[in-house]
Design a protein around this motif. Structure first.
Motif, PDB file in Angstrom:
ATOM      1  N   LEU A   1       1.899   6.240  -6.471  1.00 17.07           N
ATOM      2  CA  LEU A   1       1.454   5.972  -7.832  1.00 17.07           C
ATOM      3  C   LEU A   1      -0.014   6.351  -8.011  1.00 17.07           C
ATOM      4  O   LEU A   1      -0.387   6.973  -9.006  1.00 17.07           O
ATOM      5  CB  LEU A   1       1.663   4.493  -8.170  1.00 17.07           C
ATOM      6  N   ARG A   2      -0.838   6.023  -7.041  1.00 16.24           N
ATOM      7  CA  ARG A   2      -2.252   6.407  -7.105  1.00 16.24           C
ATOM      8  C   ARG A   2      -2.408   7.924  -7.086  1.00 16.24           C
ATOM      9  O   ARG A   2      -3.236   8.477  -7.800  1.00 16.24           O
ATOM     10  CB  ARG A   2      -3.030   5.797  -5.941  1.00 16.24           C
ATOM     11  N   ALA A   3      -1.610   8.577  -6.259  1.00 16.52           N
ATOM     12  CA  ALA A   3      -1.668  10.035  -6.199  1.00 16.52           C
ATOM     13  C   ALA A   3      -1.269  10.638  -7.536  1.00 16.52           C
ATOM     14  O   ALA A   3      -1.867  11.605  -8.002  1.00 16.52           O
ATOM     15  CB  ALA A   3      -0.767  10.552  -5.085  1.00 16.52           C
ATOM     16  N   LEU A   4      -0.239  10.045  -8.180  1.00 18.75           N
ATOM     17  CA  LEU A   4       0.197  10.536  -9.489  1.00 18.75           C
ATOM     18  C   LEU A   4      -0.905  10.357 -10.527  1.00 18.75           C
ATOM     19  O   LEU A   4      -1.216  11.288 -11.278  1.00 18.75           O
ATOM     20  CB  LEU A   4       1.455   9.795  -9.927  1.00 18.75           C
TER      21      LEU A   4
ATOM     22  N   ASP B   1       0.832  -1.209   0.000  1.00 12.57           N
ATOM     23  CA  ASP B   1       0.000   0.000   0.000  1.00 12.57           C
ATOM     24  C   ASP B   1       0.864   1.256   0.000  1.00 12.57           C
ATOM     25  O   ASP B   1       0.571   2.208  -0.694  1.00 12.57           O
ATOM     26  CB  ASP B   1      -0.933   0.021   1.212  1.00 12.57           C
ATOM     27  N   ALA B   2       1.928   1.253   0.776  1.00  9.87           N
ATOM     28  CA  ALA B   2       2.814   2.414   0.840  1.00  9.87           C
ATOM     29  C   ALA B   2       3.486   2.654  -0.503  1.00  9.87           C
ATOM     30  O   ALA B   2       3.715   3.796  -0.907  1.00  9.87           O
ATOM     31  CB  ALA B   2       3.857   2.225   1.934  1.00  9.87           C
ATOM     32  N   ALA B   3       3.795   1.579  -1.226  1.00  7.37           N
ATOM     33  CA  ALA B   3       4.444   1.727  -2.533  1.00  7.37           C
ATOM     34  C   ALA B   3       3.457   2.211  -3.589  1.00  7.37           C
ATOM     35  O   ALA B   3       3.838   2.928  -4.514  1.00  7.37           O
ATOM     36  CB  ALA B   3       5.065   0.399  -2.957  1.00  7.37           C
ATOM     37  N   THR B   4       2.184   1.830  -3.492  1.00  6.96           N
ATOM     38  CA  THR B   4       1.216   2.213  -4.514  1.00  6.96           C
ATOM     39  C   THR B   4       0.563   3.564  -4.234  1.00  6.96           C
ATOM     40  O   THR B   4      -0.002   4.160  -5.136  1.00  6.96           O
ATOM     41  CB  THR B   4       0.109   1.155  -4.666  1.00  6.96           C
ATOM     42  N   THR B   5       0.652   4.042  -3.009  1.00  9.04           N
ATOM     43  CA  THR B   5       0.030   5.326  -2.680  1.00  9.04           C
ATOM     44  C   THR B   5       0.577   6.468  -3.527  1.00  9.04           C
ATOM     45  O   THR B   5      -0.210   7.225  -4.100  1.00  9.04           O
ATOM     46  CB  THR B   5       0.164   5.625  -1.176  1.00  9.04           C
TER      47      THR B   5
ATOM     48  N   LEU C   1      -2.795  13.263 -12.561  1.00 14.85           N
ATOM     49  CA  LEU C   1      -2.825  13.265 -14.025  1.00 14.85           C
ATOM     50  C   LEU C   1      -4.263  13.283 -14.546  1.00 14.85           C
ATOM     51  O   LEU C   1      -4.563  13.971 -15.528  1.00 14.85           O
ATOM     52  CB  LEU C   1      -2.077  12.054 -14.578  1.00 14.85           C
ATOM     53  N   GLY C   2      -5.139  12.545 -13.890  1.00 20.91           N
ATOM     54  CA  GLY C   2      -6.553  12.543 -14.283  1.00 20.91           C
ATOM     55  C   GLY C   2      -7.180  13.914 -14.119  1.00 20.91           C
ATOM     56  O   GLY C   2      -7.894  14.391 -15.003  1.00 20.91           O
ATOM     57  N   ARG C   3      -6.904  14.566 -12.981  1.00 21.58           N
ATOM     58  CA  ARG C   3      -7.435  15.918 -12.762  1.00 21.58           C
ATOM     59  C   ARG C   3      -6.880  16.889 -13.796  1.00 21.58           C
ATOM     60  O   ARG C   3      -7.619  17.723 -14.333  1.00 21.58           O
ATOM     61  CB  ARG C   3      -7.090  16.401 -11.357  1.00 21.58           C
ATOM     62  N   ALA C   4      -5.597  16.781 -14.097  1.00 14.68           N
ATOM     63  CA  ALA C   4      -4.988  17.667 -15.098  1.00 14.68           C
ATOM     64  C   ALA C   4      -5.620  17.436 -16.462  1.00 14.68           C
ATOM     65  O   ALA C   4      -5.931  18.392 -17.183  1.00 14.68           O
ATOM     66  CB  ALA C   4      -3.479  17.441 -15.155  1.00 14.68           C
ATOM     67  N   GLY C   5      -5.820  16.173 -16.817  1.00 16.77           N
ATOM     68  CA  GLY C   5      -6.439  15.857 -18.103  1.00 16.77           C
ATOM     69  C   GLY C   5      -7.856  16.398 -18.207  1.00 16.77           C
ATOM     70  O   GLY C   5      -8.247  16.964 -19.233  1.00 16.77           O
TER      71      GLY C   5
END
Length: 81
Positions: free
Chosen positions: A15-18, A9-13, A22-26
């Protein structure tokens, strides 16, 4: 087993934030471009018309664009052409 879950979970957090950023920017870019190009102009006009003139019928989409083009021809403003 709990340590493994926490490390995953700590490793994917980040990545999920990124991906979220990116989704919000798009979505922001899409909104800006459709607004800039006038794709939402008629829907915006109809919403405004219903709010401020509920007892009047709005222009049809064809009438709206014809009036908009005529207005731009009469008052070119900052247009390039």
């Amino acid at each position: 087993m709990t340590d493994t879950v926490h490390r995953t979970d700590a490793a994917t957090t980040p990545l999920r934030a990124l991906w979220s950023a990116l989704g919000r920017a798009g979505r922001g870019i899409r909104w800006y471009m459709t607004t800039l190009m006038g794709d939402t102009a008629y829907a915006t006009y109809v919403a405004h018309h219903h709010r401020h003139h509920p007892d009047e019928e709005p222009l049809t989409e064809r009438q709206f664009w014809r009036q908009r083009m005529d207005d731009q021809d009469r008052n070119p403003g900052a247009r390039c052409c």
